[in-house]
Design an enzyme around this catalytic site. Structure first.
Site, short mmCIF file in Angstrom:
data_model
loop_
_atom_site.label_atom_id
_atom_site.label_comp_id
_atom_site.label_asym_id
_atom_site.label_seq_id
_atom_site.Cartn_x
_atom_site.Cartn_y
_atom_site.Cartn_z
N ASP A 209 0.85 -1.20 0.00
CA ASP A 209 0.00 0.00 0.00
C ASP A 209 0.88 1.25 0.00
O ASP A 209 2.07 1.18 0.32
CB ASP A 209 -0.96 0.03 1.21
CG ASP A 209 -0.24 0.11 2.55
OD1 ASP A 209 0.83 -0.52 2.72
OD2 ASP A 209 -0.73 0.83 3.46
N GLU B 176 0.11 -1.00 5.97
CA GLU B 176 1.20 -0.43 6.77
C GLU B 176 0.99 1.07 6.94
O GLU B 176 1.19 1.61 8.03
CB GLU B 176 2.55 -0.72 6.12
CG GLU B 176 3.74 -0.51 7.06
CD GLU B 176 4.21 0.94 7.18
OE1 GLU B 176 4.89 1.25 8.16
OE2 GLU B 176 3.88 1.77 6.29
N1 BES Z 1 8.77 3.05 5.44
C1 BES Z 1 8.18 3.94 6.38
C2 BES Z 1 8.93 4.06 7.68
C3 BES Z 1 10.36 4.56 7.61
C4 BES Z 1 10.79 5.42 6.60
C5 BES Z 1 11.24 4.18 8.57
C6 BES Z 1 12.10 5.85 6.57
C7 BES Z 1 12.54 4.63 8.56
C8 BES Z 1 12.98 5.46 7.53
C9 BES Z 1 6.75 3.47 6.66
O1 BES Z 1 6.07 3.14 5.48
C10 BES Z 1 5.97 4.58 7.28
O2 BES Z 1 5.79 5.58 6.65
N2 BES Z 1 5.49 4.38 8.49
C11 BES Z 1 4.59 5.30 9.10
C12 BES Z 1 3.85 4.54 10.17
C13 BES Z 1 2.45 5.01 10.43
C14 BES Z 1 1.61 5.22 9.22
C15 BES Z 1 1.76 4.09 11.40
C16 BES Z 1 5.34 6.47 9.68
O3 BES Z 1 6.51 6.34 10.10
O4 BES Z 1 4.77 7.55 9.72
MN MN Z 2 7.19 1.98 4.25
MN MN Z 3 5.38 5.06 4.56
#
Ligand code: BES
Ligand code: MN
Ligand code: MN
Length: 465
Positions: free
Chosen positions: A88, A158
């Site tokens: 997604d 996610e």
């Molecule tokens: N891939 C990211 C998280 C990420 C990006 C970790 C870069 C470390 C470096 C993930 O898809 C994301 O965006 N997670 C969200 C979580 C939330 C929607 C629950 C976030 O971090 O905001």
């Molecule tokens: Mn991600």
């Molecule tokens: Mn993300």
């Protein structure tokens, strides 16, 4: 491994065109209008797993978006790698800031990606990254060089907090049993400086509603006599940080781990150019908690940000109104050993208690996630380190990521397996932002690195199980 190298070389162009096709599917999990596209993306992912040679491929329905599963058992005595990723993507807006449409991928060169980068929503986060695993798997299988059992679990929620994945993992512990979870959904420092992510921040995401008068009022007739809830909300939000950039919520820092001076020194050894950082973002200076460097502020310290704020009149021209309500979405990034439930409660108590008598506030928690620390003294970490060293010609630096992947803490708890956070994106790839992109160098380097991990991990596990 010559056969594998040759396979990767021969099929380079096809790998890319397959990824571009996946990027054309607007699998936006947050927006119900795209439910059918999310489903189509799940089916396409499953079909790629089948084509690559996975067995028992399924698109598993949940109460939300489906989970894609597939596996290959090569040897009951070999270790099992569980590949986790997400198909997604974030909503693409604001659309007018994209230089090319978000779901029509194009390749353009940039300063950081002189060999070209794929511009599309999801290019880096996470379609381009999970797809590297599908292609590395295909290449190992076709060249007879797959040394581990593999399970794929690619989810579709996610970006909205992995709501249904936890129950799924609880229910299918046996099916998902593994020795290590391998994830590419983070970043490296730059294309010359490989790194492995050894920590992720947790999250507590809140929404607040501030109500003043029981209806919108004429801002001339009542202005000056009745508190404006937007003004009040702004004051309340401003008071959440003090002069030193510290968060003022009572008890907020109580459980924050004090990182040792030697680990801090290690983090700060990563290359970091403050001037370039500011220039890239178009800011004149940085802001943050006093006494910490930028890498520490995003890696080992918690933060609090307003993600959106609304209320009153925001249409064309001027309408004079003293609004009845104001709203904000406020997120807090957490570090070990802060607990999302506790932080949600502290926030709620703090916010309610500071509300002046002329408004009332409602606070609700939207979603949360626990912070993660990856042990660096494990077989899997050493295998990952060596794999990156072989592919990049340099040992990767351990790095704490500022973002969150809420499900990773649960893998540790439920599946009792460590995760290896071996992402290949760059922080400047604009994930969640207009003009998201993923370097071709990064895409191919990832596909090259992953088999090294499998070979080294199998070898090291066999030597010292
Ligand atoms: N891939 C990211 C998280 C990420 C990006 C970790 C870069 C470390 C470096 C993930 O898809 C994301 O965006 N997670 C969200 C979580 C939330 C929607 C629950 C976030 O971090 O905001
Ligand atoms: Mn991600
Ligand atoms: Mn993300």
């Amino acid at each position: 491994m010559q056969a594998l190298d040759a396979y990767l070389q021969t099929h380079r162009e096809r790998f890319l065109s397959e990824l571009l096709d996946l990027l054309r599917i607007p699998s936006i999990s947050a927006d119900p209008k795209y439910t059918a596209d999310v489903r189509r993306m799940a089916e396409a992912t499953a079909e790629h797993l089948r084509q690559a040679g996975a067995d028992h491929v399924e698109v598993i329905a949940t109460n939300g978006h489906p989970i894609v599963y597939g596996e290959k058992q090569v040897d009951p005595l070999a270790p099992t790698v569980l590949v986790y990723g997400h198909y997604d993507v974030q909503p693409p807006d604001p659309l007018d800031l994209w230089e090319s449409p978000p779901f029509e991928p194009v390749i353009r060169k940039t300063d950081l990606h002189p060999q070209g980068a794929i511009f599309a929503r999801g290019a880096c986060d996470d379609k381009g990254q999970f797809f590297m695993h599908v292609k590395a798997f295909e290449a190992m299988l076709r060249t007879g060089t797959l040394p581990c059992n593999v399970k794929f679990m690619i989810e579709g929620e996610e970006e909205v907090g992995s709501k249904h994945l936890e129950a799924f993992c609880q229910q299918h512990r046996e099916k998902l049993a593994c020795d290590v979870v391998l994830i590419s959904d983070t970043s490296i420092i730059d294309n010359d400086t490989p790194s492995l992510t050894v920590g992720l921040r947790g999250l507590a995401y809140m929404e607040v509603e501030v109500t003043g008068p029981n209806r919108d009022l004429h801002s001339g007739v009542y202005g000056g006599a009745v508190a404006n809830p937007i003004n009040v909300l702004c004051q309340m939000i401003a008071s959440l940080h003090d002069q030193d950039g510290r968060i003022t919520i009572k008890g907020f820092y109580d459980d924050v781990e004090e990182v040792s001076p030697s680990e801090r020194a290690g983090l700060n050894a990563a290359p970091y150019d403050e001037k370039a950082y500011c220039e890239d973002l178009g800011v004149g200076a940085l802001y943050g908690e006093k006494g910490y460097t930028t890498l520490e502020r995003t890696g080992i310290r918690p933060s609090l940000d307003v993600n959106g704020i609304w209320g009153g009149y925001i249409g064309e021209g001027a309408k004079t109104v003293l609004p009845s309500k104001a709203f904000a979405k406020i997120s807090m990034r957490l570090v070990p050993h802060q607990k999302p439930d506790k932080i949600e409660r502290l926030f709620q108590e703090h916010f309610e208690s500071m509300a002046p008598p002329y408004v009332h506030v409602k606070v609700k928690a939207l979603h949360g996630g626990h912070p993660v620390v990856v042990p660096t003294d494990s077989v899997e970490y050493r295998a990952a380190e060596k794999a990156m060293e072989l592919a990049f010609g340099k040992k990767p630096l351990p790095q704490r990521g500022g973002g969150s992947i809420p499900i990773v803490a649960m893998f540790q708890q439920v599946l009792k397996a460590n995760s290896i956070l071996m992402g290949f994106g760059l922080d400047a790839d604009n994930i969640h932002s207009p003009n998201e992109h993923y370097g071709l160098f990064n895409f191919y380097k990832g596909i090259e690195t992953i088999p090294h991990f499998y070979w080294l991990y199998a070898e090291m596990k066999a030597a010292r199980p």
